[in-house]
Enzyme design. Structure first.
Site, PDB file in Angstrom:
ATOM      1  N   GLN A 144      -9.112   2.430  -0.551  1.00  0.00           N
ATOM      2  CA  GLN A 144      -8.997   2.745  -1.976  1.00  0.00           C
ATOM      3  C   GLN A 144     -10.019   3.796  -2.392  1.00  0.00           C
ATOM      4  O   GLN A 144      -9.701   4.725  -3.135  1.00  0.00           O
ATOM      5  CB  GLN A 144      -9.145   1.475  -2.805  1.00  0.00           C
ATOM      6  CG  GLN A 144      -7.990   0.503  -2.621  1.00  0.00           C
ATOM      7  CD  GLN A 144      -8.118  -0.730  -3.494  1.00  0.00           C
ATOM      8  OE1 GLN A 144      -9.090  -0.907  -4.219  1.00  0.00           O
ATOM      9  NE2 GLN A 144      -7.125  -1.601  -3.426  1.00  0.00           N
ATOM     10  N   ARG A 181     -13.301  -6.909 -11.510  1.00  0.00           N
ATOM     11  CA  ARG A 181     -13.470  -6.340 -10.165  1.00  0.00           C
ATOM     12  C   ARG A 181     -14.227  -5.011 -10.226  1.00  0.00           C
ATOM     13  O   ARG A 181     -14.055  -4.226 -11.165  1.00  0.00           O
ATOM     14  CB  ARG A 181     -12.105  -6.165  -9.491  1.00  0.00           C
ATOM     15  CG  ARG A 181     -11.422  -7.502  -9.236  1.00  0.00           C
ATOM     16  CD  ARG A 181     -10.024  -7.349  -8.695  1.00  0.00           C
ATOM     17  NE  ARG A 181     -10.026  -6.744  -7.364  1.00  0.00           N
ATOM     18  CZ  ARG A 181      -8.916  -6.446  -6.696  1.00  0.00           C
ATOM     19  NH1 ARG A 181      -7.730  -6.682  -7.251  1.00  0.00           N
ATOM     20  NH2 ARG A 181      -8.976  -5.915  -5.493  1.00  0.00           N
ATOM     21  N   ARG A 207      -2.633 -14.057  -2.346  1.00  0.00           N
ATOM     22  CA  ARG A 207      -2.871 -14.357  -0.928  1.00  0.00           C
ATOM     23  C   ARG A 207      -3.403 -15.779  -0.732  1.00  0.00           C
ATOM     24  O   ARG A 207      -3.121 -16.422   0.283  1.00  0.00           O
ATOM     25  CB  ARG A 207      -3.798 -13.316  -0.308  1.00  0.00           C
ATOM     26  CG  ARG A 207      -3.223 -11.910  -0.436  1.00  0.00           C
ATOM     27  CD  ARG A 207      -3.693 -10.961   0.622  1.00  0.00           C
ATOM     28  NE  ARG A 207      -3.327  -9.587   0.253  1.00  0.00           N
ATOM     29  CZ  ARG A 207      -2.139  -9.037   0.450  1.00  0.00           C
ATOM     30  NH1 ARG A 207      -1.173  -9.732   1.013  1.00  0.00           N
ATOM     31  NH2 ARG A 207      -1.904  -7.786   0.078  1.00  0.00           N
ATOM     32  N   ARG A 221     -12.405 -14.842  -2.341  1.00  0.00           N
ATOM     33  CA  ARG A 221     -11.522 -15.449  -1.345  1.00  0.00           C
ATOM     34  C   ARG A 221     -12.277 -16.265  -0.295  1.00  0.00           C
ATOM     35  O   ARG A 221     -11.710 -17.206   0.265  1.00  0.00           O
ATOM     36  CB  ARG A 221     -10.661 -14.367  -0.683  1.00  0.00           C
ATOM     37  CG  ARG A 221      -9.589 -13.840  -1.632  1.00  0.00           C
ATOM     38  CD  ARG A 221      -8.749 -12.740  -1.018  1.00  0.00           C
ATOM     39  NE  ARG A 221      -7.673 -12.349  -1.929  1.00  0.00           N
ATOM     40  CZ  ARG A 221      -6.958 -11.238  -1.816  1.00  0.00           C
ATOM     41  NH1 ARG A 221      -7.192 -10.401  -0.831  1.00  0.00           N
ATOM     42  NH2 ARG A 221      -6.006 -10.961  -2.686  1.00  0.00           N
ATOM     43  N   ASP A 232      -7.227  -8.139   4.196  1.00  0.00           N
ATOM     44  CA  ASP A 232      -6.320  -8.935   3.364  1.00  0.00           C
ATOM     45  C   ASP A 232      -5.761 -10.145   4.105  1.00  0.00           C
ATOM     46  O   ASP A 232      -5.221 -11.065   3.482  1.00  0.00           O
ATOM     47  CB  ASP A 232      -5.157  -8.069   2.864  1.00  0.00           C
ATOM     48  CG  ASP A 232      -5.590  -7.092   1.784  1.00  0.00           C
ATOM     49  OD1 ASP A 232      -6.592  -7.372   1.091  1.00  0.00           O
ATOM     50  OD2 ASP A 232      -4.941  -6.046   1.631  1.00  0.00           O
ATOM     51  N   SER A 244       0.828  -1.210   0.000  1.00  0.00           N
ATOM     52  CA  SER A 244       0.000   0.000   0.000  1.00  0.00           C
ATOM     53  C   SER A 244       0.861   1.259   0.000  1.00  0.00           C
ATOM     54  O   SER A 244       0.605   2.205  -0.757  1.00  0.00           O
ATOM     55  CB  SER A 244      -0.915   0.014   1.232  1.00  0.00           C
ATOM     56  OG  SER A 244      -1.833  -1.045   1.200  1.00  0.00           O
ATOM     57  N   LYS A 302     -12.345  -9.627  -4.559  1.00  0.00           N
ATOM     58  CA  LYS A 302     -10.895  -9.429  -4.635  1.00  0.00           C
ATOM     59  C   LYS A 302     -10.370 -10.141  -5.888  1.00  0.00           C
ATOM     60  O   LYS A 302     -11.118 -10.406  -6.828  1.00  0.00           O
ATOM     61  CB  LYS A 302     -10.241  -9.950  -3.353  1.00  0.00           C
ATOM     62  CG  LYS A 302     -10.560  -9.123  -2.115  1.00  0.00           C
ATOM     63  CD  LYS A 302      -9.790  -7.817  -2.118  1.00  0.00           C
ATOM     64  CE  LYS A 302      -9.915  -7.072  -0.809  1.00  0.00           C
ATOM     65  NZ  LYS A 302      -9.070  -5.854  -0.798  1.00  0.00           N
TER      66      LYS A 302
END
Length: 448
Positions: free
Chosen positions: A187, A140, A408, A366, A335, A39, A362
């Protein structure tokens, strides 16, 4: 001679990661240096590009996502040295001076690049921009940033009623706004604040809960006039602003440290020291939850580096217990939920994760992917509309699992495999390089 515990196998331009824990057991010990915070790396490149003068960035994440950001801003006139050393130099062109690119801007797999950049592009009058990304990013949702920008007067077009990339942007002179965001999203907040830098007057974002505040910290350091009200979760930027180049030292990414925090907690006999971890309070939900689960964590050498709190973290194996993760803490560890799901598999009791529906949009869904892949290994996970219900502890068994090209997911499954019986193959494990290029190498070194 024993076979290697962690091996890579190339299969048709993809990489399979094969993890075979020894029958005698495995313990992880040693020091780990993690890559720079993703980030902060994005924001340092962007603010450096639109500031006056030179910005020096030390410790930048050299992963695929920051490369996408650098490539986009180079295409709009900023000079950015190659992202292959510990010291990156950005020669800024000043706020409002991004050039109209001759080609489409490609954000790759990076939602941060696309969403934050939209705020800057929309506020450049008489310039036209087109932005795209890879197949994952093109699926997305972008309406969460496009709608507030349109309320400011932006002209943006895209697929599915202006909600999906590729996106076309006709830069405009924007108007200030007080935007009440329906979700706590750094964001969304950052996109609007970046747009507000060029706007005459006050641009304010109010969130339902606190999201990560790296943009606010860095904007202040670069000279932006910001007002922050922690009681109402509001941030106001007074425009137009003038930004001046700075020296930025990027701390290690706590989201990358999270994999080793969980590995050290669940693998018997482990004792790890993770150095130079950013412990920004808007990001430390992972530490709070692991401590709630009974993890043995110690913060050492706490200090502040260029406005961001940093520490070394020691983690030792412990017996974890289940907990509930919901509410305001979720944006502070969104996250880390995939790797926390792995921790929950080995915790006593039923862990309940709620308010995490954001994970469905994401790089992959997830929630669905972690439930499916861990259940394939023998976990007991029930998928909820906005989370997971995980009953443990269970003994995982090696299996064939897939990362869905989500970094991830790939790393979370690798940590789970360390505590499984027999061999696990993680397909498309090269995805880890998006945020942690050295992950597999570090894993191999720890398992030697």
């Amino acid at each position: 001679m024993t076979s290697p515990i962690v091996t890579l196998k190339s299969v048709e331009q993809q990489q399979d990661l094969i993890i075979t824990p020894p029958t005698t057991g495995l313990s992880l010990t040693g020091k780990i240096t993690i890559p720079g915070d993703k980030s902060i790396s994005h924001r340092a490149l962007m603010l450096g590009a639109i500031a006056q003068g030179e910005t020096i960035i030390k410790g930048l994440l050299l992963g695929e996502d920051p490369h996408s950001t650098a490539k986009c801003f180079r295409a709009m006139g900023a000079e950015i040295s190659p992202l292959n050393t510990d010291k990156i130099i950005v020669k800024g062109i000043g706020l409002g001076n991004l050039q109209e690119p001759v080609d489409v801007l490609d954000a790759g797999n990076s939602g941060t690049t696309m969403r934050l950049m939209l705020g800057l592009l929309a506020s450049h009058p008489e310039r036209f921009f087109t932005v795209t990304g890879d197949s994952s990013l093109r699926s997305r949702p972008m309406s969460r940033v496009i709608k507030p920008l349109q309320q400011m007067g932006a002209q943006i077009w895209g697929r599915k009623q202006n909600s999906l990339a590729p996106l076309a942007i006709s830069g405009q002179s924007l108007q200030p706004i007080h935007y009440h965001s329906p979700i706590a999203s750094a964001q969304v907040k950052s996109c609007i604040l970046l747009a507000g830098l060029s706007v005459e007057g006050k641009t304010t974002v109010t969130e339902p809960a606190l999201s990560r505040d790296h943009s606010e910290r860095m904007l202040k350091a670069f000279g932006a006039n910001l007002e922050i009200d922690p009681q109402t979760h509001s941030v106001t930027v007074m425009g137009p602003s003038r930004l001046t180049g700075q020296t930025v030292i990027v701390p290690g990414d706590i989201s990358s440290a999270a994999f080793w925090l969980v590995a050290g907690s669940i693998v018997p006999g482990s004792d790890l020291l993770i150095e130079n971890v950013g412990i920004n309070p808007t990001r430390t939900g992972i530490l709070e939850v692991l401590e709630m689960m009974g993890a043995d964590l110690t913060l050492l050498n706490q200090r502040e580096i260029t406005g961001e709190p940093v520490a070394d973290i020691r983690v030792k194996h412990s017996q974890l217990k289940a907990c509930t993760i919901s509410g305001d803490i979720v944006p502070r560890l969104i996250d880390e939920i995939p790797i926390l799901a792995v921790a929950a598999v080995f915790a006593q009791g039923t862990t309940v994760i709620r308010d995490a529906q954001e994970l469905r949009v994401k790089e992959s869904d997830r929630l669905a992917v972690m439930a499916c892949e861990l259940n394939q290994m023998g976990a007991k996970i029930t998928e909820l509309p906005d989370g997971l219900e995980i009953t443990g502890p269970v003994s995982l068994k090696g299996s064939q699992v897939d990362s869905y090209t989500d970094h991830r997911i790939a790393m979370s499954l690798a940590i789970a495999a360390l505590n499984a019986s027999h061999s696990t193959t993680i397909h498309r494990a090269q995805a880890a390089a998006v945020s942690y290029p050295e992950f597999i190498t570090t894993l191999q070194q720890l398992c030697q």
